[in-house]
Design a protein around this motif. Structure first.
Motif, PDB file in Angstrom:
ATOM      1  N   TYR A  70      35.225  35.905  27.842  1.00 12.31           N
ATOM      2  CA  TYR A  70      34.412  36.512  28.904  1.00 12.31           C
ATOM      3  C   TYR A  70      32.930  36.177  28.726  1.00 12.31           C
ATOM      4  O   TYR A  70      32.092  37.076  28.506  1.00 12.31           O
ATOM      5  N   GLY A 130      35.748  44.207  35.835  1.00 17.71           N
ATOM      6  CA  GLY A 130      36.130  43.278  36.902  1.00 17.71           C
ATOM      7  C   GLY A 130      35.815  43.803  38.299  1.00 17.71           C
ATOM      8  O   GLY A 130      36.579  43.564  39.232  1.00 17.71           O
ATOM      9  N   GLY A 131      34.715  44.540  38.452  1.00 17.04           N
ATOM     10  CA  GLY A 131      34.313  45.017  39.773  1.00 17.04           C
ATOM     11  C   GLY A 131      35.023  46.277  40.227  1.00 17.04           C
ATOM     12  O   GLY A 131      34.866  46.727  41.358  1.00 17.04           O
ATOM     13  N   LEU A 162      41.701  42.630  45.241  1.00 16.95           N
ATOM     14  CA  LEU A 162      40.696  41.809  44.558  1.00 16.95           C
ATOM     15  C   LEU A 162      41.352  40.526  44.045  1.00 16.95           C
ATOM     16  O   LEU A 162      42.433  40.567  43.465  1.00 16.95           O
ATOM     17  N   GLY A 163      40.708  39.400  44.301  1.00 22.86           N
ATOM     18  CA  GLY A 163      41.213  38.121  43.781  1.00 22.86           C
ATOM     19  C   GLY A 163      42.285  37.477  44.629  1.00 22.86           C
ATOM     20  O   GLY A 163      42.958  36.540  44.185  1.00 22.86           O
ATOM     21  N   THR A 202      44.180  28.660  43.364  1.00 25.24           N
ATOM     22  CA  THR A 202      43.629  30.022  43.413  1.00 25.24           C
ATOM     23  C   THR A 202      44.659  31.116  43.112  1.00 25.24           C
ATOM     24  O   THR A 202      44.298  32.279  42.981  1.00 25.24           O
ATOM     25  N   HIS A 241      45.710  31.945  36.438  1.00 29.84           N
ATOM     26  CA  HIS A 241      45.093  32.743  35.367  1.00 29.84           C
ATOM     27  C   HIS A 241      45.719  32.331  34.030  1.00 29.84           C
ATOM     28  O   HIS A 241      45.013  32.108  33.040  1.00 29.84           O
ATOM     29  N   ASP A 243      41.215  34.050  44.835  1.00 26.81           N
ATOM     30  CA  ASP A 243      40.558  33.520  43.637  1.00 26.81           C
ATOM     31  C   ASP A 243      41.064  34.307  42.421  1.00 26.81           C
ATOM     32  O   ASP A 243      40.638  35.438  42.174  1.00 26.81           O
ATOM     33  N   SER A 277      40.442  34.301  39.473  1.00 26.48           N
ATOM     34  CA  SER A 277      39.478  34.725  38.446  1.00 26.48           C
ATOM     35  C   SER A 277      38.815  36.053  38.814  1.00 26.48           C
ATOM     36  O   SER A 277      38.131  36.661  37.999  1.00 26.48           O
ATOM     37  N   LYS A 278      39.061  36.530  40.043  1.00 22.98           N
ATOM     38  CA  LYS A 278      38.481  37.825  40.458  1.00 22.98           C
ATOM     39  C   LYS A 278      39.509  38.963  40.378  1.00 22.98           C
ATOM     40  O   LYS A 278      39.208  40.109  40.724  1.00 22.98           O
TER      41      LYS A 278
END
Ligand code: URP
Ligand code: ZN
Ligand code: ZN
Length: 460
Positions: free
Chosen positions: A154, A66-67, A327-328, A202, A207, A331, A333-334
């Motif tokens: 995923y 996830g980054g 992060l996220g 968001t 989630h 959003d 999803s991030k």
């Protein structure tokens, strides 16, 4: 070196008795009701349980995802595990597209070597299955890497199509490996996520709201059906939904060898956590997501009546508060998927399972140590206390209470999902293959002293 553990109550998946345990080097050598032996070290276990070391067959240490990368590496994560009474882990090595499985295995071995303080094995995450990789699966099973994780979720990252999944199942039917399945319908979820974001939804709770229980149940059913057609057992990882459990139960009632694990987060937390104020809900973003509170009782029943076989953690921690711009934030999803738990599993399941009489003490040992050892080819070396077994032993104080908190835990993560929860049952002393790693709740082991566990292929 001879170590004698004296005066405790030895508990295995089947027995409970007052016993003394003699350890010679790395192994248990003798068990008796009253051993009168001059050892190099004697540990007084009066009033304590003497348990086989916990086995956590689902961890993600030092994993890019996830980054970012999960915040515990093999040193911090295994030390935290030992504090919580876990002496063996099976982590996940990722094969990225175009790579061989052996390359992935070697990469993860390097992450663990010189760092792990307890023993470790690996499941392989397979993302690219051609003919050559199928041949590699056979070779890995022979080398002690006997299980493979496949994803039905995923898309574009890990997800495999049904034909590829079926080929992998057929291969393990022949080579004695085991498929571990992440069972969520990734296509459905992807559409729901895109729709929610387009509608401006968001926040972290979306989630959960875009990953319906039915998407988990459908994939669980499909995975089991494919395994049945390939004539091979299957293991469903991190089962969270009552609807998915029904699929496992239905299959098992028909005599299909379907196994499943759940995790403490699904037994103790719920959808309500996503409603915590601000961005707090991000702490619980994991896949599958937390479910309605009523699910918890159903999962406990599944554990008690053997429809669920294992409690693992899916430990995959990411720091939240430390980041300037999490992060996220705009959003969901991030937000990196995953939560910590490697240290708190044994205490939580003892307190919330045994002390509340949802499961017996023997079942506690079975779920957290013996069954994972059996399913993943480590028994009887690990998962029990018997002459000849590895001296992976936990001396557990069943009377002592503690409070779970990020201020006192050893996991390298800036929150604890169970912050402030009081539990009774504390790991005081831990031996890993005869070496003291925790003594009176202090780490006295050494990073790098853990060894790779070469696991046996499936025997059934
Ligand atoms: O959210 C989760 N479960 N993160 C870890 C990766 C996985 O799917 O197990
Ligand atoms: Zn998963
Ligand atoms: Zn996982």
């Amino acid at each position: 070196m001879l170590i004698l553990i004296k005066g405790g109550t030895v508990v295995t998946a089947t027995d409970r008795y007052r016993g003394d345990v003699l350890i010679d080097g790395e192994r248990v050598s003798l068990i008796g009701t009253s051993l009168d032996i001059q050892a190099d070290k004697t540990i007084d276990a009066t009033g304590r349980y003497v348990l086989p070391g916990g086995i956590d067959v689902h961890t993600h240490l030092d994993m890019p995802f996830g980054g970012t990368t999960s915040s515990d590496d093999f040193e911090t994560g295994t030390i935290a595990a030992a504090h919580g009474g876990t002496t063996s882990i099976v982590d996940f090595a990722i094969q990225y597209k175009g790579q061989t499985l052996h390359h992935a295995w070697e990469t993860w071995m390097k992450k663990a070597e010189g760092k792990a303080a307890i023993d470790y094995g690996f499941h392989m995450i397979v993302t690219d299955l051609d003919q050559q990789v199928e041949v590699e699966m056979d070779s890995l099973v022979r080398q002690g890497v006997t299980s493979f994780k496949l994803f039905m979720a995923y898309p574009g990252v890990f997800m495999l199509d049904d034909a590829t999944i079926f080929r992998a199942l057929l291969r393990t039917s022949d080579n004695g490996g085991t498929i571990c399945m992440h069972a969520e319908n990734g296509g459905v979820i992807d559409v729901l996520v895109k729709r929610a974001l387009a509608e401006g939804k968001t926040a972290p709770k979306y989630h959960a709201l875009t990953r319906p229980a039915r998407a988990e149940a459908e994939a669980t059913h499909r995975a089991i059906a494919m395994a049945e057609m390939a004539n091979v057992p299957i293991y469903i990882v991190h089962l969270s939904a009552a609807e998915a459990l029904e699929m496992v139960t239905e299959a098992r009632d028909r005599g299909v060898p379907a196994y499943a694990e759940t995790c403490p987060q699904y037994l103790f937390l719920s959808y309500d956590n996503y409603e915590e104020p601000g961005f707090e809900g991000a702490k619980y973003v994991m896949s599958p997501p937390l479910r309605p509170k009523e699910t918890q009782a159903k999962l406990w029943r599944g554990l008690a009546f053997h429809d669920l076989q294992v409690v693992s953690t899916d430990h995959c921690p990411f720091c939240i508060k430390e980041q300037k711009e999490p992060l996220g934030k705009d959003d969901f999803s991030k937000i990196p998927n995953g939560a910590p738990g490697i240290e708190t599993r044994m205490g939580l399941v003892y307190d919330g399972g045994v002390l509340t009489r949802r499961i017996s003490l023997n079942r506690f040992v079975e779920l957290t140590s013996t069954a994972p050892a059996k399913i993943f080819g480590m028994f009887p070396r690990k998962g029990t206390i018997a002459p000849g077994s590895d001296a992976d032993i936990v001396i557990f104080n069943p009377e002592k209470s503690t409070m779970l908190s990020a201020r006192t835990h050893h996991m390298k993560v800036d929150y604890n999902p169970y912050e402030g929860r009081q539990i009774t049952g504390v790991t005081e002393t831990v031996l890993s293959r005869g070496r003291l790693v925790i003594e009176n709740e202090k780490f006295v082991g050494r990073a790098g002293s853990g060894s790779f566990i070469k696991r046996d292929p499936r025997s059934l």
